[in-house]
Design an enzyme around this catalytic site. Sequence first.
Site, PDB file in Angstrom:
ATOM      1  N   HIS A 108     -18.417  -3.168 -63.257  1.00 14.80           N
ATOM      2  CA  HIS A 108     -18.366  -1.710 -63.146  1.00 14.80           C
ATOM      3  C   HIS A 108     -17.260  -1.343 -62.179  1.00 14.80           C
ATOM      4  O   HIS A 108     -17.152  -1.919 -61.104  1.00 14.80           O
ATOM      5  CB  HIS A 108     -19.694  -1.144 -62.621  1.00 14.80           C
ATOM      6  CG  HIS A 108     -19.640   0.336 -62.419  1.00 14.80           C
ATOM      7  ND1 HIS A 108     -19.852   1.227 -63.446  1.00 14.80           N
ATOM      8  CD2 HIS A 108     -19.335   1.078 -61.340  1.00 14.80           C
ATOM      9  CE1 HIS A 108     -19.691   2.462 -62.994  1.00 14.80           C
ATOM     10  NE2 HIS A 108     -19.383   2.395 -61.715  1.00 14.80           N
ATOM     11  N   ASP A 187     -31.137   9.769 -64.075  1.00 14.80           N
ATOM     12  CA  ASP A 187     -29.800   9.767 -63.480  1.00 14.80           C
ATOM     13  C   ASP A 187     -28.880  10.728 -64.221  1.00 14.80           C
ATOM     14  O   ASP A 187     -28.065  11.422 -63.619  1.00 14.80           O
ATOM     15  CB  ASP A 187     -29.196   8.360 -63.492  1.00 14.80           C
ATOM     16  CG  ASP A 187     -27.734   8.426 -63.067  1.00 14.80           C
ATOM     17  OD1 ASP A 187     -27.486   8.800 -61.918  1.00 14.80           O
ATOM     18  OD2 ASP A 187     -26.848   8.177 -63.915  1.00 14.80           O
ATOM     19  N   ARG A 194     -25.507  17.041 -59.596  1.00 13.73           N
ATOM     20  CA  ARG A 194     -24.671  16.746 -58.425  1.00 13.73           C
ATOM     21  C   ARG A 194     -23.242  17.232 -58.634  1.00 13.73           C
ATOM     22  O   ARG A 194     -22.585  17.706 -57.714  1.00 13.73           O
ATOM     23  CB  ARG A 194     -24.683  15.232 -58.150  1.00 13.73           C
ATOM     24  CG  ARG A 194     -25.989  14.757 -57.549  1.00 13.73           C
ATOM     25  CD  ARG A 194     -26.102  13.249 -57.634  1.00 13.73           C
ATOM     26  NE  ARG A 194     -24.979  12.577 -57.051  1.00 13.73           N
ATOM     27  CZ  ARG A 194     -24.510  11.390 -57.449  1.00 13.73           C
ATOM     28  NH1 ARG A 194     -25.087  10.742 -58.448  1.00 13.73           N
ATOM     29  NH2 ARG A 194     -23.477  10.843 -56.864  1.00 13.73           N
ATOM     30  N   SER A 209     -27.308   5.756 -58.594  1.00 13.19           N
ATOM     31  CA  SER A 209     -26.903   6.201 -59.927  1.00 13.19           C
ATOM     32  C   SER A 209     -26.237   5.051 -60.695  1.00 13.19           C
ATOM     33  O   SER A 209     -26.613   4.736 -61.838  1.00 13.19           O
ATOM     34  CB  SER A 209     -25.932   7.383 -59.761  1.00 13.19           C
ATOM     35  OG  SER A 209     -25.244   7.641 -60.951  1.00 13.19           O
ATOM     36  N   LYS A 213     -28.293   2.293 -63.775  1.00 11.04           N
ATOM     37  CA  LYS A 213     -27.817   2.090 -65.156  1.00 11.04           C
ATOM     38  C   LYS A 213     -27.491   0.623 -65.396  1.00 11.04           C
ATOM     39  O   LYS A 213     -27.805   0.067 -66.458  1.00 11.04           O
ATOM     40  CB  LYS A 213     -26.603   2.973 -65.430  1.00 11.04           C
ATOM     41  CG  LYS A 213     -26.985   4.445 -65.570  1.00 11.04           C
ATOM     42  CD  LYS A 213     -25.779   5.352 -65.661  1.00 11.04           C
ATOM     43  CE  LYS A 213     -25.130   5.564 -64.334  1.00 11.04           C
ATOM     44  NZ  LYS A 213     -24.259   6.696 -64.175  1.00 11.04           N
TER      45      LYS A 213
HETATM   46  N1  URA Z   1     -20.562   7.019 -61.363  1.00 11.95           N
HETATM   47  C1  URA Z   1     -21.873   7.108 -61.600  1.00 11.95           C
HETATM   48  O1  URA Z   1     -22.354   6.621 -62.607  1.00 11.95           O
HETATM   49  N2  URA Z   1     -22.632   7.760 -60.724  1.00 11.95           N
HETATM   50  C2  URA Z   1     -22.155   8.320 -59.609  1.00 11.95           C
HETATM   51  O2  URA Z   1     -22.902   8.877 -58.840  1.00 11.95           O
HETATM   52  C3  URA Z   1     -20.784   8.208 -59.369  1.00 11.95           C
HETATM   53  C4  URA Z   1     -19.991   7.541 -60.269  1.00 11.95           C
END
Ligand code: URA
Length: 451
Positions: A108, A187, A194, A209, A213
């Site tokens: 990621h 999320d 947010r 967050s 995932k």
């Molecule tokens: N990417 C995400 O998936 N969540 C965040 O809070 C920031 C970047």
Amino acid sequence: MRSARARSTPTPQGIPRPEGQIVAEAFDAVDIIRTKRDRGALSTEQIDWLIDAYTRGYVEDPQMAALAMAILLNGMERREIHDLTMAMIASGERMDFSSLDAPTVDKHSTGGVGDKITLPLMPLVAAFGAAVPQLSGRGLGHTGGTLDKLESIPGWRAELTNDEMLEQLRTVGGVVCAAGTGLAPADKRLYALRDITGTVEAIPLIASSIMSKKIAEGTGALVLDVKFGSGAFMQEFERARELALTMVELGRDAGVETRALLTTMDVPLGLAIGNANEVRESVEVLAGGGPADVVELTVALAREMLDAVGKGDADVEAALADGRAMDVWRRFVVAQGGDPDAPLPVARETHTVVAEADGVLARQEALPFGIAAWRLGAGRARASDPVVHAAGIDLHVKPGDAVRKGDPLWTISADDATRIPRALEALEGAWELAAPGTAVPVPPIVRERIA
Ligand code: URA
């Protein structure tokens, strides 16, 4: 403090309430907000309830927004961040790749300008027998989305069912596709909130967050590319480091072998910023060429991913040079409906900026270049906007390169000529030519490894 309505044990997670039924709630959102506002810690039960109640719509957006701001201002303890992550995972489905023979490993990136690394990286890692389940997103704002880039390939499709994904991991070894709506739905809702309430930058919220995932996705190992610098989501190194440490701990607590690389994002990565042009550049890397910084980061991340699954002796450079990674790429594109030999879209309008004097490129700031590409149509302002696959910027020089008067610096491309002046405006002051012979230090991309 419990609310007047609280009567019983916390509500079981994810159970829909029939309309009109009055259900005793275990906690009160206002108490939870007050606790965090006054710098208290939330209990595991409060966090479980909160995320469940938010997912089913009992806790409302203004309440969650107030809590997100309290978290941004007052932070969370490590245990609270862990609980928040686990509660968000529990709000949806968890994928399971345990039926595969191969170990699973994912990457990621926190995102940056010109960051196309997933494209050469996934096939490179899969070429060594690791399975790479890469759930990706579309771009919003100045950083591009991996799916937008891949959708420049005629026929390529991002939407796969879980069964198709599993089958492709078995047959090709790698997949890049859209995350289904079932993965950490809490999320999804919280992130959108947010985004419009100035609360994106809270480390506990970012870490939970991203990791909710990735853990729900079911990968066995994970490598995080956490960027810092003027074109990164976290500009300061120390904050990016704190985010990386928090995410590595969360992954390990959940049984995922997690590592992180802290990498610079002050200048655009590679020479292409856009969609189709980033695919072209990725294919060059898979063919054993490509810009040095893209190769350096691809190789560093591939080594880390393979090491995380016990394949630390893999010669990744050899797999780029001898076509093994390219073979996986081609099979991957075909498996998702694309034609790896089809021409990629080319823009109707181009404009090349040239050097007005001899010199050395001393500065090339990532963020304005990202904004310029976005204004050309390569990115979107709203989630529902389409992107223009052929739009973007091709850099001809990078910091440290010498130029002569009249040499091309970059070419900007769009389908609509009216977009070009606004893109040029974004680039004003974003670069600098120093006197000929000036030494311009080019720092290494990887600043620190957290393993
Ligand atoms: N990417 C995400 O998936 N969540 C965040 O809070 C920031 C970047």
